[in-house]
Design a protein around this motif. Structure first.
Motif, short mmCIF file in Angstrom:
data_model
loop_
_atom_site.label_atom_id
_atom_site.label_comp_id
_atom_site.label_asym_id
_atom_site.label_seq_id
_atom_site.Cartn_x
_atom_site.Cartn_y
_atom_site.Cartn_z
N ALA A 54 -3.75 -8.73 5.38
CA ALA A 54 -3.97 -8.03 4.11
C ALA A 54 -3.35 -6.65 4.19
CB ALA A 54 -5.47 -7.90 3.84
N THR A 55 -2.96 -6.11 3.02
CA THR A 55 -2.59 -4.69 2.99
C THR A 55 -3.81 -3.92 2.51
OG1 THR A 55 -1.90 -4.73 0.70
CG2 THR A 55 -0.24 -5.29 2.38
N LYS A 56 -3.72 -2.61 2.49
CA LYS A 56 -4.92 -1.87 2.16
C LYS A 56 -5.34 -2.08 0.71
CE LYS A 56 -3.30 2.77 1.29
NZ LYS A 56 -3.18 2.74 -0.16
N LEU A 92 -5.39 -8.36 -0.99
CA LEU A 92 -5.52 -9.52 -0.12
C LEU A 92 -4.21 -10.29 -0.15
CD1 LEU A 92 -8.94 -10.91 -1.42
CD2 LEU A 92 -8.56 -9.64 0.69
#
Lengths: 160, 317, 465
Positions: free
Chosen positions: A79-81, A84
């Protein structure tokens, strides 16, 4: 002790460990990345699956030394910040994660599949997940979720 | 009396350790084949070769003793590669099962090898498990052996005293026992020039479609004499039904010069099933395994035939 | 005053700046809130579906599972924590003549070793307290633990097990439950015989029912031992505080039972035991009672540090509970058109070395043995037998899957013999609204026939080849 340098989730990390340390123990105990699990420790269940140089492998069957100078992707790097990964979203929406213990391994096996094959058939999905055991879901929703994610990724790419 | 049987994952191991947590050993990474051979000569019996590691690590987790040294050859580039050489098709010992499946050369020339590689474990083990490792671990149910034996493959082995080459079938002495000396390293597997393009088929039957041990493996290869439509140089190899991979010479003899017909293939399967002495264990009975041999040999032959016919159709088109 | 105000502002904004400067990648996509369901109270009306049923809801913890952020027990670590391993007997039946842990205790990195006789009360169990935490005098199955070690690493703990020397005097063992029922069979729990428990349910008069039947069918059906294989192995952490209170993190599904067993084995008042049932990676009944927890607690007490124990996959098979193997003898009397007049079921349950959840399994299988069919004359009898094998306990169904296999196979055999369609014979006999169960309970919301018919339609029963 041997020294290893591994690019984990895009970050260069170093460790000095006993030679018999597996990649799984290195990730969990030394790097604090506990997403990869100890399910059987002999490569039968796939709960320890991580992606090494773009290929899914059983981290319990790889020595830390074999992973030296390689790129490793764990579930923590998917995931990136802000977002998802479509797989994580699809698994959540389909109810494909119950106890969740097999989840990280399955999501990574599926990610490796979709990175190579954006439009897999159900048979190809099952083949890609054959090395990941799940005792809760009966697999049907896992396959559905991977199909959903594949569709979502394809339509995202169309809109890019 | 009716029995309800499922298949339980895993089997109890006799050793006390029951898996997990390797005992300490020293670790050296070899840079190439010669380097590995020198290290092997130095450490001999106290060393184990680490290629992919899928077999070695699993074994070490149950072992009561561990080697003094593990020699990691996984970075030796000269042990990789798939190419046609003057001797035939050379497959480096470190080629993984995934690489075999992805290789255009193998997919084109020997789809049976792709089938065999695909039948090994699951994608995670195929990505790091090597062909050489599978052959040298030498379990009776190995998936990579039968097709290569059916194609008369030869292996190259190196030690300080030099290199030697011999038929793959002579590598296998018994369960987990090869003819390699303690200081010898498997370099590559070569399918001889005269067999390049020989139609071959492979069949495996396990209790599951993936992550499964073979109950029976069968591989077959043959040329067809186009003018007479008869079998030429048929080879049948069986796995998991004897201490090592074996040929089925009586079934082969039956096929030599026989017309290529479905009935012939059925009969060859039946003969082959009498040539093996499969065990009875919790997975399957002797009788069941014999039945499997007959069917799988027939299907392997049929697979080779289908390939030959498809190629002929392509050639004509 | 204005100056003070300005200083406060600066201080406050300095803190904000510091927070903003933190690596933003440390933040993760937020946990999802649960989808809402209707807020008004829902009063169930018999026979009607309530509006919550059929609604889609996502599990809130699913978010963290997918992110790999869920902390299962093996993902937890306390400062100074040690790792425990348990030595398994490896022999099915034996007397322990001598156990020498001195070599293990003196290994560098080993902080504590415990054996069975160190427990204040070395017995526990959900029904009968017949199971030792660690076998003390007698080993009754190969998975019986005989010693436990806590060390600074799992590697050292595992190596230490090999240094523990145990002298066994092998004793006769019995593995087949039918053999175990004989008078001359070796006793697993002498002086008690091997019949751990038995139960019988009777309704009507089976003798009369058989006498009135046109046909009588008999069959024997067996089912085998099954292991849960939850992907997460059994795991627990034990730690004491300075006031002599024990905290245990465990994957156990029954908190109070676990606290009671811990209180008993450690002779500690229950109010000094805090048991935290954590998120679990699959239970399926296999994590319904304590296993290693008292051993971890005692190790922790001796070592003065928290102790974590995680089963190996091998231990999951031999040292954790399994589903009871059953041997089932059915006898059914029917009219010539397939209506069941009488049924007897005689069930032998292979209980393994200790009782565990056998009594509960007995109850369920007895009631469910006749199947969901209207039978006026029923007798089901079940016996649990001790054998020197892995302990049989709770596993999803608790006796139901085994008898289901038997009565449904039996029904197919009867249908074939009578030349009646297997679906038709079931429709002819199935429970209806208000049917009594074998124990006389009046059943409601019965939809057996509707389900069968709907399934038949979906599966294309009529057009099968």
């Amino acid at each position: 002790m041997i020294d290893v340098t591994i690019i984990v989730n895009g970050e260069t990390r170093r460790a000095s460990v006993p030679p018999e340390t597996t990649l799984l123990a290195l990730l969990r105990d030394h790097f604090g990345l506990t997403g990869a699990k100890v399910g059987c420790d002999v490569g039968d269940c796939g709960a320890c699956t991580v992606i090494v140089d773009d290929r899914p492998v059983n981290a319990c069957l790889m020595l830390a030394g074999q992973a030296d100078r390689r790129r490793v992707l764990t579930i923590e790097g998917v995931a990136t910040k802000d977002k998802l990964h479509p797989l994580q979203k699809a698994f959540e929406e389909r109810g494909a994660l119950q106890c969740g213990f097999c989840g990280p391994g399955i999501i990574l096996s599926a990610k490796a599949l979709l990175d190579q094959n954006p439009e897999p058939s159900r048979h190809e999905i099952r083949d890609a997940l054959a090395g990941n055991l799940c005792r809760c879901t009966g697999y049907a929703k896992l396959v559905d979720a991977v199909s959903d994610a594949a569709r979502a990724i394809r339509s995202e790419q169309l809109h890019d | 009396m009716r029995r309800l049987t499922y298949c339980c994952a895993g089997a109890l191991h006799k050793h006390e350790r029951k898996g997990s947590w390797l005992k300490p050993f020293a670790y050296i990474a070899a840079t190439n084949a010669d380097d590995a051979v020198v290290l092997l000569a130095e450490h001999g019996r106290s060393a184990k070769i680490l290629a992919g590691g899928t077999d070695l690590l699993a074994d070490l987790k149950f072992a009561s003793d561990v080697p003094g040294v593990v020699i990691d050859i996984s970075r030796a580039e000269d042990l990789r590669g798939i190419a046609v050489t003057e001797d035939g098709l050379r497959i480096g010992a470190l080629v993984t099962h995934s690489e075999l499946m992805d290789s255009p050369l193998i997919r084109n020339m020997f789809p049976a090898l792709v089938d065999a590689a695909h039948s090994v474990g699951a994608v995670q083990t195929r990505n790091i498990g090597t062909l050489g490792g599978n052959l040298v671990t030498c379990v009776p149910s190995m998936d990579s052996g039968p097709t290569l034996v059916a194609l008369d493959a030869r292996v190259t082995v190196a030690s300080r005293s030099g290199r030697r080459r011999f038929p793959l079938a002579e590598l296998f002495l018994g369960p987990r026992k090869t003819s390699l000396g303690a200081d010898e390293l498997l370099l590559d597997i070569v399918i001889p020039t005269q067999n390049l393009g020989k139609p071959a088929g492979f069949q495996k039957f396990g209790l599951r479609k993936g992550q499964a041990l073979a109950l029976v493996n069968a591989a077959a290869s043959f040329w067809i004499d186009r003018s007479t439509d008869r079998f030429v140089e048929p080879r049948i190899a069986l796995g998991a039904v004897a201490p090592t991979v074996i040929r089925a010479p009586e079934a082969e003899a039956y096929l030599v010069g026989h017309s290529v017909t479905p009935e012939a293939m059925v009969e060859a399967g039946r003969i082959a099933s009498t040539e093996a002495k499969p065990i009875s264990d919790f997975r399957a009975s002797t009788g069941y395994r014999r039945d499997l041999i007959a069917v799988l040999v027939k299907r392997a032959l049929a697979g080779a035939l289908a390939l030959a016919q498809a190629r002929q159709a392509e050639a004509v088109a | 005053m204005a100056d003070e105000q300005r200083v406060l502002e600066r201080e406050r904004s300095a803190v904000d700046e510091a927070w903003r400067g933190l690596d933003e990648n440390a933040r993760l996509p937020a946990a999802a809130p649960p989808k809402t369901v209707p807020a008004e109270p829902l009063v169930p009306v018999p026979g009607q579906q309530i509006r919550a049923v059929g609604q889609r809801a996502t599990r809130p913890d699913s978010r963290y599972h997918g992110l790999g952020q869920t902390r299962y027990i093996d993902d937890l670590a306390l400062p100074g924590m040690l790792h425990a391993k348990i030595k398994r007997a490896g022999i099915a039946s034996a007397r322990i003549k001598r156990i020498d842990t001195s070599a293990a205790e003196s290994m560098p990195g080993v902080m504590a070793v415990v054996i069975g006789r160190e427990f204040p009360v070395n017995s526990f169990g959900p029904t009968f307290q017949d199971q030792p935490v660690l076998a003390d005098e007698v080993v009754r199955h190969a998975g019986d633990g005989v010693a436990a070690v806590a060390a600074v690493t799992e590697q050292i703990a595992t190596a230490a097990l090999e240094k523990i020397v145990v002298d066994y005097e092998p004793l006769p063992a019995v593995f087949d439950p039918l053999d175990a029922m004989r008078e001359d069979a070796p006793k697993v729990h002498p002086p008690k015989g091997n019949i751990c428990h038995s139960l019988a349910i009777r309704r009507g008069d089976v003798a009369k029912g058989f006498a009135q039947s046109d046909h009588i069918f008999e069959g024997r059906f067996t089912s085998q031992m099954v292991e849960h294989v939850s992907i997460e192995p059994h795991a627990a952490i034990a730690a004491w505080d300075a006031n002599g209170r024990l905290t245990v993190w465990a994957t156990i599904g029954r908190i109070t039972l676990a606290r009671a067993d811990l209180a008993r084995t450690l002779r500690l008042p229950m109010n000094r035991i805090r048991l935290i049932g954590t998120i679990v990676g699959g239970n399926f009944g296999g994590k319904n009672e304590i296993s290693q927890e008292p051993a971890l607690a005692l190790l922790s007490k001796k070592a003065g540090r928290p102790v974590k124990g995680v089963f190996t996959r091998g231990e999951e098979f031999i040292a954790s509970t399994v589903r009871h193997p059953f041997i089932m003898d059915y006898k059914t009397g029917v009219t010539k058109d397939g209506r069941i007049l009488a049924r007897t079921a005689r069930l032998v349950l292979d209980g393994g070395a200790y009782c565990s959840w056998s009594e509960t399994t007995l109850g369920k299988c007895c009631v469910l043995a006749p199947g969901p069919y209207k039978i006026d004359n029923v007798r089901s009898e079940a016996i649990v037998v001790y054998t020197n094998k892995t302990v049989a306990g709770a596993m999803r169904g608790f006796g139901a899957p085994q008898v289901c296999f038997a009565y449904e196979s039996h029904m197919d055999d009867i249908a074939t013999a009578l030349g009646i369609d297997p679906l038709a014979i079931r429709l002819r006999n199935a429970f209806e609204e208000g049917s009594p169960s074998p124990t006389g309970q009046v059943l409601q919301s019965v939809v057996v026939k509707e389900t069968l018919l709907k399934a038949a339609e979906r599966f294309g029963w009529e057009v099968r080849s």
